[in-house]
Design a protein around this motif. Structure first.
Motif, PDB file in Angstrom:
ATOM      1  N   PRO A  97     -59.279   4.650  18.093  1.00  0.00           N
ATOM      2  CA  PRO A  97     -58.295   4.945  17.039  1.00  0.00           C
ATOM      3  C   PRO A  97     -56.996   4.181  17.232  1.00  0.00           C
ATOM      4  N   ILE A  98     -56.279   3.975  16.136  1.00  0.00           N
ATOM      5  CA  ILE A  98     -55.010   3.237  16.204  1.00  0.00           C
ATOM      6  C   ILE A  98     -53.807   4.145  16.033  1.00  0.00           C
ATOM      7  N   HIS A  99     -54.009   5.385  15.560  1.00  0.00           N
ATOM      8  CA  HIS A  99     -52.932   6.373  15.487  1.00  0.00           C
ATOM      9  C   HIS A  99     -53.238   7.460  16.515  1.00  0.00           C
ATOM     10  N   TRP A 100     -52.331   7.676  17.456  1.00  0.00           N
ATOM     11  CA  TRP A 100     -52.593   8.608  18.555  1.00  0.00           C
ATOM     12  C   TRP A 100     -51.760   9.867  18.399  1.00  0.00           C
ATOM     13  N   PRO A 101     -52.375  11.056  18.550  1.00  0.00           N
ATOM     14  CA  PRO A 101     -51.640  12.314  18.450  1.00  0.00           C
ATOM     15  C   PRO A 101     -51.167  12.820  19.816  1.00  0.00           C
ATOM     16  N   LEU A 102     -49.983  12.441  20.215  1.00  0.00           N
ATOM     17  CA  LEU A 102     -49.418  12.971  21.447  1.00  0.00           C
ATOM     18  C   LEU A 102     -49.140  14.450  21.210  1.00  0.00           C
ATOM     19  N   SER A 103     -49.753  15.326  22.005  1.00  0.00           N
ATOM     20  CA  SER A 103     -49.773  16.739  21.658  1.00  0.00           C
ATOM     21  C   SER A 103     -49.406  17.632  22.834  1.00  0.00           C
ATOM     22  N   ALA A 119     -49.901  21.406  24.667  1.00  0.00           N
ATOM     23  CA  ALA A 119     -51.162  22.015  25.095  1.00  0.00           C
ATOM     24  C   ALA A 119     -51.901  22.723  23.965  1.00  0.00           C
ATOM     25  N   LYS A 120     -51.181  23.476  23.117  1.00  0.00           N
ATOM     26  CA  LYS A 120     -51.824  24.228  22.046  1.00  0.00           C
ATOM     27  C   LYS A 120     -51.670  23.546  20.677  1.00  0.00           C
ATOM     28  N   LYS A 121     -51.226  22.269  20.707  1.00  0.00           N
ATOM     29  CA  LYS A 121     -51.058  21.469  19.490  1.00  0.00           C
ATOM     30  C   LYS A 121     -50.027  22.063  18.529  1.00  0.00           C
ATOM     31  N   THR A 122     -49.086  22.836  19.085  1.00  0.00           N
ATOM     32  CA  THR A 122     -47.979  23.325  18.263  1.00  0.00           C
ATOM     33  C   THR A 122     -47.054  22.168  17.916  1.00  0.00           C
ATOM     34  N   PHE A 123     -46.887  21.237  18.850  1.00  0.00           N
ATOM     35  CA  PHE A 123     -46.025  20.072  18.651  1.00  0.00           C
ATOM     36  C   PHE A 123     -46.877  18.809  18.810  1.00  0.00           C
ATOM     37  N   VAL A 124     -46.917  18.010  17.778  1.00  0.00           N
ATOM     38  CA  VAL A 124     -47.755  16.810  17.764  1.00  0.00           C
ATOM     39  C   VAL A 124     -46.929  15.645  17.231  1.00  0.00           C
ATOM     40  N   ALA A 125     -47.013  14.521  17.909  1.00  0.00           N
ATOM     41  CA  ALA A 125     -46.327  13.304  17.458  1.00  0.00           C
ATOM     42  C   ALA A 125     -47.351  12.197  17.289  1.00  0.00           C
ATOM     43  N   TYR A 126     -47.597  11.803  16.050  1.00  0.00           N
ATOM     44  CA  TYR A 126     -48.471  10.658  15.802  1.00  0.00           C
ATOM     45  C   TYR A 126     -47.675   9.376  16.014  1.00  0.00           C
ATOM     46  N   ILE A 127     -48.257   8.464  16.767  1.00  0.00           N
ATOM     47  CA  ILE A 127     -47.681   7.133  16.936  1.00  0.00           C
ATOM     48  C   ILE A 127     -48.746   6.114  16.561  1.00  0.00           C
ATOM     49  N   THR A 128     -48.325   5.013  16.013  1.00  0.00           N
ATOM     50  CA  THR A 128     -49.273   3.943  15.708  1.00  0.00           C
ATOM     51  C   THR A 128     -49.125   2.856  16.764  1.00  0.00           C
ATOM     52  N   ILE A 129     -50.217   2.423  17.337  1.00  0.00           N
ATOM     53  CA  ILE A 129     -50.165   1.541  18.506  1.00  0.00           C
ATOM     54  C   ILE A 129     -49.516   0.193  18.189  1.00  0.00           C
ATOM     55  N   HIS A 130     -49.541  -0.224  16.935  1.00  0.00           N
ATOM     56  CA  HIS A 130     -49.014  -1.544  16.600  1.00  0.00           C
ATOM     57  C   HIS A 130     -47.486  -1.570  16.559  1.00  0.00           C
ATOM     58  N   ARG A 131     -46.863  -0.380  16.525  1.00  0.00           N
ATOM     59  CA  ARG A 131     -45.403  -0.323  16.583  1.00  0.00           C
ATOM     60  C   ARG A 131     -44.924   0.266  17.907  1.00  0.00           C
ATOM     61  N   TRP A 138     -52.985   9.957  29.158  1.00  0.00           N
ATOM     62  CA  TRP A 138     -54.030  10.976  29.043  1.00  0.00           C
ATOM     63  C   TRP A 138     -53.486  12.409  28.998  1.00  0.00           C
ATOM     64  N   PRO A 139     -52.402  12.767  29.732  1.00  0.00           N
ATOM     65  CA  PRO A 139     -51.945  14.165  29.623  1.00  0.00           C
ATOM     66  C   PRO A 139     -51.429  14.504  28.224  1.00  0.00           C
ATOM     67  N   LEU A 140     -50.935  13.512  27.505  1.00  0.00           N
ATOM     68  CA  LEU A 140     -50.396  13.740  26.168  1.00  0.00           C
ATOM     69  C   LEU A 140     -51.489  13.742  25.109  1.00  0.00           C
ATOM     70  N   LEU A 141     -52.608  13.136  25.425  1.00  0.00           N
ATOM     71  CA  LEU A 141     -53.704  13.021  24.460  1.00  0.00           C
ATOM     72  C   LEU A 141     -54.823  14.022  24.704  1.00  0.00           C
ATOM     73  N   GLU A 142     -54.881  14.574  25.909  1.00  0.00           N
ATOM     74  CA  GLU A 142     -55.996  15.443  26.280  1.00  0.00           C
ATOM     75  C   GLU A 142     -56.203  16.632  25.337  1.00  0.00           C
ATOM     76  N   PRO A 143     -55.164  17.255  24.777  1.00  0.00           N
ATOM     77  CA  PRO A 143     -55.418  18.383  23.873  1.00  0.00           C
ATOM     78  C   PRO A 143     -56.291  18.025  22.673  1.00  0.00           C
ATOM     79  N   GLN A 144     -56.324  16.730  22.287  1.00  0.00           N
ATOM     80  CA  GLN A 144     -57.103  16.347  21.119  1.00  0.00           C
ATOM     81  C   GLN A 144     -58.136  15.261  21.410  1.00  0.00           C
ATOM     82  N   TRP A 145     -58.030  14.621  22.569  1.00  0.00           N
ATOM     83  CA  TRP A 145     -58.867  13.446  22.833  1.00  0.00           C
ATOM     84  C   TRP A 145     -59.162  13.395  24.334  1.00  0.00           C
ATOM     85  N   LYS A 146     -60.407  13.649  24.714  1.00  0.00           N
ATOM     86  CA  LYS A 146     -60.776  13.796  26.118  1.00  0.00           C
ATOM     87  C   LYS A 146     -60.991  12.469  26.842  1.00  0.00           C
ATOM     88  N   TYR A 147     -61.342  11.427  26.125  1.00  0.00           N
ATOM     89  CA  TYR A 147     -61.756  10.184  26.779  1.00  0.00           C
ATOM     90  C   TYR A 147     -60.662   9.495  27.597  1.00  0.00           C
TER      91      TYR A 147
END
Length: 640
Positions: free
Chosen positions: A379-385, A387-399, A503-512
């Protein structure tokens, strides 16, 4: 009674073929196609064969796909023209990442740009790797950057597809290079050709030799068929978000066009082309929502311009720093920004059929998994989240830059913490009052605010650590980083490596990413990613030690001349023939290293020049050309 029936059938000659073995010699390699009757053999024998008219080649393999192959979106390609850039000489690609035709994946007729290969300095890193590990040179390079026709090598029927752009091709992208692309493409995709190939090779795959034996029986109106396919495919690609040709969502006529083309190719002789009356497949509603997200983040233009280059485009329509912050504790977040208007409009028109009740909830909890699948796991938009996804920041990798996480902290997370802490302090004053009803409501509110603050504090800690030092060890068994480093992504490393360090910021939504960080830290076998820029940041000593042993890693980290000067000079001489006279491998300190090595190793340098001259002579004889001179060596072998 089955045995008796078999005996009777044998005595009666059921299924018996009578044929002349010598008559089958008309087919190259003399396969025993005993079921071909005389008329079929005569037509086959009188037809030109594909291999007699046009060359075909097997492409190169990389030996390490994670290192050398990328999806176009993760490499930062912004337009199809960026992919196919050229110098005036027409032989050296401008861009490092070039089109790579690999396996078919069920595609037919036209090949979209679905993969890119690292071809910087004419593939120097890959060539050094193959030479060192396998004593080999990339196959098919003489036909790189020529438009050809790739064909599937696995399956029961041949599926040919014309290269969309001039580029490179892999071992599973074996290709034919005809002058008449339209005519040969239609021949290869006809049912007659599929039947012939199945006869010539009854297995589950095809090789170059099989395709070379195909008879070239012209298909009338082939140019018109390909033109119609190209038009439909252009529309299809302009509406497919991961495509380099994407502009905006819309319906696609591609499925209809393929069926029409198959009917047109297989029509009876003398029959006109069938009428082209396209049926469009409607795009799913998510297409519009993800387009709105891409516009808000600055990936796409607001007026259907398609993919933008963040380095040159006007991004005043997009969210600052490419961050979409979502606040599940209230509605005070980036969705209030004017740049989020395309998202609200898409939700109003297309969000009704989705399970989430609000746009904010859909983005926080449901959107990413759909986006991840859309981009085939990269994916090119990452949801930094949190633990419970109450606060999520989408970032686009190209910026994303080395300052992105700092902007997230300064402009979103820390201010929100101040607000929530202030609200909790206000609630405390209510708890001191004597109103029972107010106390009950205040207790509940206080509990919510405390829970949110705890979650936000942990999130802020993870963001700060990743931004300034690096992520923690996933487990005690995973090697720790040996050096702290500020997070500074490099698109050449790809989605896998860049996401691993978050990975700690992405783990709530993306395990890889957690798994990839473990592999990056361990660096063993086929999961050794020490070629990456990120590995050199967190394990500099380990990477430097490997560069001293592995010349291809030295190329990747800009120390080829430093650690392997003799090999560097050898490859400079070769690339001066492949790219242009006077080409040099430019690295930090390379000029001084070259000069010092040449002064101290004059005899070895002369041997390398002589060996390169002999190689050029052999190549020229094979190609029927003239060898280009080698600096320091005359035609008769005398030093200049």
């Amino acid at each position: 009674e089955r045995t008796q029936r078999k005996r009777a059938a044998t005595l009666a000659g059921v299924g018996q073929y009578t044929f002349d073995v010598k008559a089958l010699r008309v087919v190259p390699e003399w396969p025993v196609v005993y079921w071909w009757d005389a008329s079929v053999l005569n037509r086959y024998g009188s037809s030109e064969k594909l291999g007699d008219c046009y060359p075909s080649r097997k492409g190169t393999w990389t030996s390490d796909n994670a290192r050398y192959l990328r999806f176009p979106a993760e490499a930062g390609v912004t337009r199809a023209l960026d992919v196919a850039g050229w110098t005036k000489s027409g032989r050296l690609p401008i861009n490092r990442w070039q089109p790579y035709v690999g396996g078919a994946k069920g595609e037919k007729w036209l090949d979209a740009v679905t993969e890119l290969i690292d071809w910087g300095s004419n593939g120097l890193s890959l060539k050094v790797l193959l030479d060192e590990k396998h004593g080999a040179y990339p196959q098919g390079t003489a036909f790189f950057f020529m438009v050809g026709i790739a064909f599937s090598q696995i399956g029961s029927s041949c599926m040919a597809r014309a290269h969309r752009f001039a580029g490179t091709f892999g071992g599973k992208g074996s290709s034919v290079f005809p002058e008449d692309v339209a005519g040969v493409l239609c021949v290869m995709n006809s049912q007659k050709s599929s039947s012939i190939l199945a006869s010539l090779n009854p297995g589950v795959g095809f090789e170059l030799g099989d395709v070379a034996r195909l008879p070239l029986v012209p298909v009338p109106c082939a140019d018109q068929i390909l033109d119609q396919l190209d038009s439909a495919f252009t529309t299809h690609e302009s509406h497919r978000e991961p495509s380099v040709e994407y502009t905006h969502p819309g319906p696609s006529p591609w499925n209809y066009a393929q069926d029409w083309a198959q009917t047109a190719v297989d029509r009876d002789e003398g029959t006109p082309l069938p009428p082209y009356e396209p049926v469009f497949d409607t795009e799913p509603p998510e297409d519009h929502l993800f387009h709105g997200l891409g516009v808000a983040l600055g990936r796409f233009g607001a007026d259907k311009q398609g993919i933008l280059d963040p380095n040159t485009a006007d991004l005043s329509h997009a969210l600052p720093h490419g961050i979409l912050f979502l606040n599940g504790a209230s509605q005070d977040d980036s969705l209030d920004h004017d740049a989020a208007a395309p998202l609200h409009a898409a939700w109003a028109s297309h969000g009704g059929g989705l399970s989430a009740k609000t746009l904010r909830t859909w983005l926080r909890k449901d959107a990413f998994e759909l986006h991840r699948k859309r981009y085939e796991g990269k994916p090119i938009h990452w949801p930094l989240s949190s633990a419970k996804k109450t606060f999520v920041a989408y970032i686009t990798i190209h910026r994303m830059t080395a300052d992105t996480l700092r902007h997230l902290l300064a402009q979103h997370l820390n201010p929100l913490r101040t607000v929530l802490a202030g609200q909790r302090d206000d609630v405390l004053s209510t708890l001191d009052s004597g109103d029972t009803t107010a106390k009950a409501a205040a207790n509940k509110r206080y509990g919510n605010l405390t829970t949110w603050l705890d979650e936000l504090d942990a999130f802020i800690t993870h963001v700060t650590d990743c931004a300034e030092n690096g992520p923690p060890q996933p487990t005690a068994k995973v090697p720790a980083r040996t050096q702290d480093a500020r997070y500074d992504p490099n698109l050449d490393d790809g989605v896998m490596i860049n996401s691993a360090a978050l990975w700690p910021l992405l783990e709530p939504q993306w395990k890889y990413p957690k798994k990839w960080w473990t592999e990056l830290a361990t660096a063993k076998g086929r999961k050794d990613y020490d070629w990456s820029h990120l590995a050199a940041k967190y394990w500099p000593e380990r990477v430097d030690e490997k560069c001293q042993k592995d010349p291809s890693l030295a190329v990747a980290h800009g120390c080829f001349w430093k650690y392997h000067p003799e090999r560097a000079y050898k490859w400079e001489l070769r690339l001066q023939d492949e790219i242009e006279a006077g080409f040099t491998i430019d690295e930090e300190g390379s000029d001084a290293a070259r000069e010092a090595w040449l002064q101290q190793n004059a005899e070895a340098a002369d041997e390398l020049r002589q060996a390169e001259w002999k190689r050029r002579v052999r190549k020229a004889k094979k190609d029927g050309g003239v060898a280009t001179p080698v600096p320091g060596v005359s035609v008769d072998g005398e030093l200049l």
